[in-house]
Scaffold this motif. Sequence first.
Motif, PDB file in Angstrom:
ATOM      1  N   ILE A   2       1.387 -33.062 -17.562  1.00  0.00           N
ATOM      2  CA  ILE A   2      -0.011 -33.031 -17.978  1.00  0.00           C
ATOM      3  C   ILE A   2      -0.811 -33.478 -16.777  1.00  0.00           C
ATOM      4  CG2 ILE A   2      -1.760 -33.981 -19.527  1.00  0.00           C
ATOM      5  CD1 ILE A   2       0.455 -34.358 -21.619  1.00  0.00           C
ATOM      6  N   GLU A   3      -1.686 -32.601 -16.317  1.00  0.00           N
ATOM      7  CA  GLU A   3      -2.483 -32.872 -15.123  1.00  0.00           C
ATOM      8  C   GLU A   3      -3.963 -32.740 -15.463  1.00  0.00           C
ATOM      9  OE1 GLU A   3      -1.153 -33.848 -12.230  1.00  0.00           O
ATOM     10  OE2 GLU A   3       0.914 -33.571 -12.912  1.00  0.00           O
ATOM     11  N   HIS A   4      -4.802 -33.342 -14.652  1.00  0.00           N
ATOM     12  CA  HIS A   4      -6.253 -33.265 -14.838  1.00  0.00           C
ATOM     13  C   HIS A   4      -6.848 -32.349 -13.773  1.00  0.00           C
ATOM     14  CE1 HIS A   4      -6.695 -36.592 -17.760  1.00  0.00           C
ATOM     15  NE2 HIS A   4      -5.572 -37.010 -17.190  1.00  0.00           N
ATOM     16  N   GLY A   5      -7.774 -31.497 -14.183  1.00  0.00           N
ATOM     17  CA  GLY A   5      -8.473 -30.638 -13.244  1.00  0.00           C
ATOM     18  C   GLY A   5      -8.673 -29.244 -13.801  1.00  0.00           C
ATOM     19  N   ASP A   6      -9.353 -28.433 -13.026  1.00  0.00           N
ATOM     20  CA  ASP A   6      -9.585 -27.038 -13.410  1.00  0.00           C
ATOM     21  C   ASP A   6      -8.228 -26.351 -13.540  1.00  0.00           C
ATOM     22  OD1 ASP A   6      -9.931 -24.156 -13.105  1.00  0.00           O
ATOM     23  OD2 ASP A   6     -12.013 -24.622 -12.598  1.00  0.00           O
ATOM     24  N   PRO A   7      -7.950 -25.725 -14.685  1.00  0.00           N
ATOM     25  CA  PRO A   7      -6.642 -25.098 -14.876  1.00  0.00           C
ATOM     26  C   PRO A   7      -6.243 -24.142 -13.751  1.00  0.00           C
ATOM     27  CG  PRO A   7      -7.824 -25.136 -16.942  1.00  0.00           C
ATOM     28  CD  PRO A   7      -8.775 -25.627 -15.880  1.00  0.00           C
ATOM     29  N   LYS A  64     -17.154 -11.465 -20.329  1.00  0.00           N
ATOM     30  CA  LYS A  64     -16.670 -12.843 -20.469  1.00  0.00           C
ATOM     31  C   LYS A  64     -15.912 -13.278 -19.228  1.00  0.00           C
ATOM     32  CE  LYS A  64     -16.221 -13.757 -25.372  1.00  0.00           C
ATOM     33  NZ  LYS A  64     -15.291 -14.050 -26.456  1.00  0.00           N
ATOM     34  N   ARG A  65     -15.101 -12.367 -18.670  1.00  0.00           N
ATOM     35  CA  ARG A  65     -14.331 -12.698 -17.469  1.00  0.00           C
ATOM     36  C   ARG A  65     -15.269 -13.004 -16.307  1.00  0.00           C
ATOM     37  NH1 ARG A  65     -10.961  -8.490 -18.050  1.00  0.00           N
ATOM     38  NH2 ARG A  65     -12.018  -7.336 -16.438  1.00  0.00           N
ATOM     39  N   THR A  66     -16.369 -12.265 -16.229  1.00  0.00           N
ATOM     40  CA  THR A  66     -17.326 -12.472 -15.145  1.00  0.00           C
ATOM     41  C   THR A  66     -17.944 -13.863 -15.223  1.00  0.00           C
ATOM     42  OG1 THR A  66     -17.817 -10.131 -15.071  1.00  0.00           O
ATOM     43  CG2 THR A  66     -19.429 -11.593 -14.079  1.00  0.00           C
ATOM     44  N   PHE A  67     -18.311 -14.290 -16.426  1.00  0.00           N
ATOM     45  CA  PHE A  67     -18.976 -15.577 -16.573  1.00  0.00           C
ATOM     46  C   PHE A  67     -18.001 -16.744 -16.671  1.00  0.00           C
ATOM     47  CE2 PHE A  67     -22.355 -12.708 -17.963  1.00  0.00           C
ATOM     48  CZ  PHE A  67     -23.368 -13.158 -17.139  1.00  0.00           C
ATOM     49  N   LEU A  68     -16.894 -16.565 -17.344  1.00  0.00           N
ATOM     50  CA  LEU A  68     -15.943 -17.654 -17.541  1.00  0.00           C
ATOM     51  C   LEU A  68     -14.875 -17.711 -16.459  1.00  0.00           C
ATOM     52  CD1 LEU A  68     -15.367 -17.316 -21.389  1.00  0.00           C
ATOM     53  CD2 LEU A  68     -16.869 -18.911 -20.203  1.00  0.00           C
ATOM     54  N   GLY A  69     -14.660 -16.594 -15.787  1.00  0.00           N
ATOM     55  CA  GLY A  69     -13.591 -16.533 -14.805  1.00  0.00           C
ATOM     56  C   GLY A  69     -12.269 -16.291 -15.495  1.00  0.00           C
ATOM     57  N   SER A  70     -11.331 -15.766 -14.774  1.00  0.00           N
ATOM     58  CA  SER A  70     -10.017 -15.495 -15.336  1.00  0.00           C
ATOM     59  C   SER A  70      -9.006 -16.396 -14.657  1.00  0.00           C
ATOM     60  CB  SER A  70      -9.651 -14.033 -15.109  1.00  0.00           C
ATOM     61  OG  SER A  70      -8.300 -13.809 -15.411  1.00  0.00           O
ATOM     62  N   VAL A  71      -8.426 -17.298 -15.426  1.00  0.00           N
ATOM     63  CA  VAL A  71      -7.422 -18.200 -14.881  1.00  0.00           C
ATOM     64  C   VAL A  71      -6.229 -17.396 -14.385  1.00  0.00           C
ATOM     65  CG1 VAL A  71      -5.847 -20.102 -15.424  1.00  0.00           C
ATOM     66  CG2 VAL A  71      -8.178 -20.110 -16.335  1.00  0.00           C
ATOM     67  N   SER A  72      -5.790 -16.434 -15.198  1.00  0.00           N
ATOM     68  CA  SER A  72      -4.601 -15.659 -14.809  1.00  0.00           C
ATOM     69  C   SER A  72      -4.867 -14.846 -13.537  1.00  0.00           C
ATOM     70  CB  SER A  72      -4.142 -14.755 -15.946  1.00  0.00           C
ATOM     71  OG  SER A  72      -5.169 -13.887 -16.363  1.00  0.00           O
ATOM     72  N   ASN A  73      -6.043 -14.246 -13.429  1.00  0.00           N
ATOM     73  CA  ASN A  73      -6.353 -13.472 -12.224  1.00  0.00           C
ATOM     74  C   ASN A  73      -6.384 -14.376 -10.994  1.00  0.00           C
ATOM     75  OD1 ASN A  73      -7.137 -10.978 -10.879  1.00  0.00           O
ATOM     76  ND2 ASN A  73      -9.101 -12.007 -10.574  1.00  0.00           N
ATOM     77  N   HIS A  74      -6.972 -15.552 -11.126  1.00  0.00           N
ATOM     78  CA  HIS A  74      -7.021 -16.496 -10.004  1.00  0.00           C
ATOM     79  C   HIS A  74      -5.604 -16.871  -9.566  1.00  0.00           C
ATOM     80  CE1 HIS A  74      -8.623 -19.759  -7.510  1.00  0.00           C
ATOM     81  NE2 HIS A  74      -7.591 -20.451  -7.956  1.00  0.00           N
ATOM     82  N   CYS A  75      -4.743 -17.133 -10.546  1.00  0.00           N
ATOM     83  CA  CYS A  75      -3.370 -17.534 -10.218  1.00  0.00           C
ATOM     84  C   CYS A  75      -2.589 -16.385  -9.594  1.00  0.00           C
ATOM     85  CB  CYS A  75      -2.676 -18.062 -11.463  1.00  0.00           C
ATOM     86  SG  CYS A  75      -3.391 -19.624 -12.036  1.00  0.00           S
TER      87      CYS A  75
END
Length: 171
Positions: free
Chosen positions: A106-111, A138-149
């Motif tokens: 369990i870590e703290h920070g932006d996923p 939604k992806r544009t405004f919220l961002g995509s965690v999976s795409n970033h990873c």
Amino acid sequence: MADEVGPPKDRKILVAVDESEESMHALSWCLKNVLFCGNYKDILILLYAIPPRAVYPTFDNTGHVFSSDFLAMMLKYNKDAADFVMQEAKRTCKEQAREVKVETRIEHGDPRDVICEMAEKLHVDMVVMGSHGYGLIKRTFLGSVSNHCVQNVKCPVLVVKRPRPDDFRSK
């Protein structure tokens, strides 16, 4: 000359989990389809990222709107949510793959950042994560965690999409 079969290799697989059905589907899919493939001894690392709390500026620019009691309550809520998700994920692992070794973080920070950092720090062989299936807006405004990873993690990243209820593909 036959290939020699040596002892199983250790393979670390990081699975990002959160409160969503998509992450639990990705975990289940991983347990059924990725683990124990080939000559491996798998270690499953379940990772939960507690997102940073939002700071709302006040008119006097102190940056604090809420009392310390409220902030302590929010921190406790975040920890309780993380603990609950981890318990559910470990239960799923025990039910579907009893032999797999499971570690939790369990870590703290932006996923987005936490997943990338932990993948590198722990030298994992693969990252598995769910996709919320957000549309373009939604992806544009919220961002995509999976795409970033996918773009930033140095090992393979497997993004598991949850089947839609109207998806009638054969199993």
